[in-house]
Design an enzyme around this catalytic site. Structure first.
Site, PDB file in Angstrom:
ATOM      1  CG  ASP A 204      -8.571  -2.664 -21.838  1.00  0.00           C
ATOM      2  OD1 ASP A 204      -7.728  -3.054 -21.049  1.00  0.00           O
ATOM      3  OD2 ASP A 204      -7.937  -2.065 -22.964  1.00  0.00           O
TER       4      ASP A 204
ATOM      5  N   GLY B 212      -8.487  -6.350 -21.003  1.00  0.00           N
ATOM      6  CA  GLY B 212      -7.138  -6.994 -20.946  1.00  0.00           C
ATOM      7  C   GLY B 212      -6.223  -6.808 -19.843  1.00  0.00           C
TER       8      GLY B 212
ATOM      9  CG  ASN C 177       1.559   3.306  -5.512  1.00  0.00           C
ATOM     10  OD1 ASN C 177       1.940   3.997  -6.399  1.00  0.00           O
ATOM     11  ND2 ASN C 177       2.077   2.157  -6.059  1.00  0.00           N
TER      12      ASN C 177
ATOM     13  N   GLY D  45       0.918  -1.324  -0.080  1.00  0.00           N
ATOM     14  CA  GLY D  45       0.105   0.107  -0.050  1.00  0.00           C
ATOM     15  C   GLY D  45       0.867   1.281   0.070  1.00  0.00           C
TER      16      GLY D  45
ATOM     17  CG  HIS E  34       2.122  -2.397 -15.108  1.00  0.00           C
ATOM     18  ND1 HIS E  34       1.877  -3.778 -14.356  1.00  0.00           N
ATOM     19  CD2 HIS E  34       3.177  -2.766 -15.855  1.00  0.00           C
ATOM     20  CE1 HIS E  34       2.426  -4.759 -14.990  1.00  0.00           C
ATOM     21  NE2 HIS E  34       3.417  -3.978 -16.010  1.00  0.00           N
TER      22      HIS E  34
ATOM     23  CG  ASP F  34      -1.018  -4.511 -16.857  1.00  0.00           C
ATOM     24  OD1 ASP F  34      -1.809  -3.974 -15.937  1.00  0.00           O
ATOM     25  OD2 ASP F  34      -0.186  -5.467 -16.238  1.00  0.00           O
TER      26      ASP F  34
ATOM     27  CG  ASN G 105      -3.041  -1.098 -12.721  1.00  0.00           C
ATOM     28  OD1 ASN G 105      -3.088  -1.091 -11.567  1.00  0.00           O
ATOM     29  ND2 ASN G 105      -2.370  -1.728 -13.561  1.00  0.00           N
TER      30      ASN G 105
HETATM   31  C1  GRF Z   1       3.447  -1.227  -7.626  1.00  0.00           C
HETATM   32  O1  GRF Z   1       4.518  -1.402  -7.825  1.00  0.00           O
HETATM   33  C2  GRF Z   1       2.331  -1.303  -8.609  1.00  0.00           C
HETATM   34  O2  GRF Z   1       3.220  -0.863  -9.592  1.00  0.00           O
HETATM   35  C3  GRF Z   1       2.231  -2.661  -8.731  1.00  0.00           C
HETATM   36  O3  GRF Z   1       1.869  -3.361  -7.761  1.00  0.00           O
HETATM   37  C4  GRF Z   1       2.730  -2.540  -6.558  1.00  0.00           C
HETATM   38  C5  GRF Z   1       2.179  -1.945  -5.456  1.00  0.00           C
HETATM   39  O4  GRF Z   1       2.767  -1.522  -4.487  1.00  0.00           O
HETATM   40  N1  GRF Z   1       0.704  -2.656  -9.618  1.00  0.00           N
HETATM   41  P1  GRF Z   1       2.131  -1.044  -3.145  1.00  0.00           P
HETATM   42  O5  GRF Z   1       1.495  -1.838  -2.625  1.00  0.00           O
HETATM   43  O6  GRF Z   1       1.397   0.324  -3.765  1.00  0.00           O
HETATM   44  O7  GRF Z   1       3.362  -0.526  -2.293  1.00  0.00           O
END
Ligand code: GRF
Length: 212
Positions: free
Chosen positions: A149, A151, A24, A22, A117, A153, A115
């Site tokens: 969407d 798919g 992000n 978490g 990535h 990513d 999202n």
């Molecule tokens: C991130 O690297 C993101 O790009 C990927 O999963 C990871 C999640 O990290 N989809 P966090 O849980 O937000 O630390």
């Protein structure tokens, strides 16, 4: 002295889906929550993960939607969508959410699921993107924020940033280099969406318009 102009729009209610650490989510709590956006719900595919604790500490409602509790993925996704809509979410941010979302979910949030990535898509979609990139031997890594969407990513790209890491061999070190970029690009995308300046070009659904 005249105070700076304040934005008159109320914060956009958003939801965040998580599965793990978490960081992000934390970036969104720190950078946009209570400002351009209000995080009204955090849903997790996994119980007991640090992301849930981060949400609780920020006073945000949480719920766990374990796949094993539902007959199938569509039933689980419908339950998540119901909960997020009840909470008033108008944008759903996948922040380390390690599950695919079915069409029943995406239809409830048209052009309103994004999202982050850890690769420069379309290179290295799916799981273990950093490991895929290291195995390939790339020298330039990066981050993509995109609309989701059906798919893996494959949705329209909102923003990308590259970082040159010559000689990288360690996935954790690459992740540490990418995380601050992820946090910045994701927060910026949420701000733009909240401001109404981010949308998919009706003339070309691969292209995202980010009018200033
Ligand atoms: C991130 O690297 C993101 O790009 C990927 O999963 C990871 C999640 O990290 N989809 P966090 O849980 O937000 O630390």
């Amino acid at each position: 002295m005249v105070p700076p102009a304040m934005s008159s729009s109320p914060p956009l209610p958003i939801a965040v889906l998580v599965s793990g650490t978490g960081t992000n989510l934390q970036a969104l709590i720190d950078k946009v929550h209570g400002r351009e956006a209000e995080i009204v719900a955090v849903g997790s595919s996994q119980p007991g993960v640090p992301a849930l604790r981060r949400a609780e500490l920020a006073g945000v409602s949480t719920a766990v939607f374990a796949r094993s509790e539902y007959e199938d993925r569509a039933a689980r996704d419908a339950a998540i969508a119901d909960w997020l809509l009840q909470r008033g979410a108008r944008l759903v941010v996948l922040a380390g959410y390690m599950e695919l979302l079915s069409d029943v979910f995406l239809q409830r949030f048209p052009q309103a699921v994004i999202n982050v990535h850890p690769s420069l898509l379309p290179a290295f979609p799916g799981l273990h993107a950093i490991e895929q990139a290291l195995d390939y031997g790339v020298k330039v890594f990066g981050v993509t924020v995109h609309f989701v969407d059906s798919g893996v990513d494959t949705g329209p790209v909102i923003s990308q940033r590259a970082v040159e890491l010559q000689g990288a061999t360690d996935a954790d070190a690459v992740l540490q280099a990418l995380h601050p970029i992820e946090h910045e690009l994701l927060a910026e995308a949420v701000r733009s969406f909240a401001a109404g300046t981010l949308r998919i070009d009706p003339e070309n659904p691969r292209r995202v318009l980010a009018a200033g």
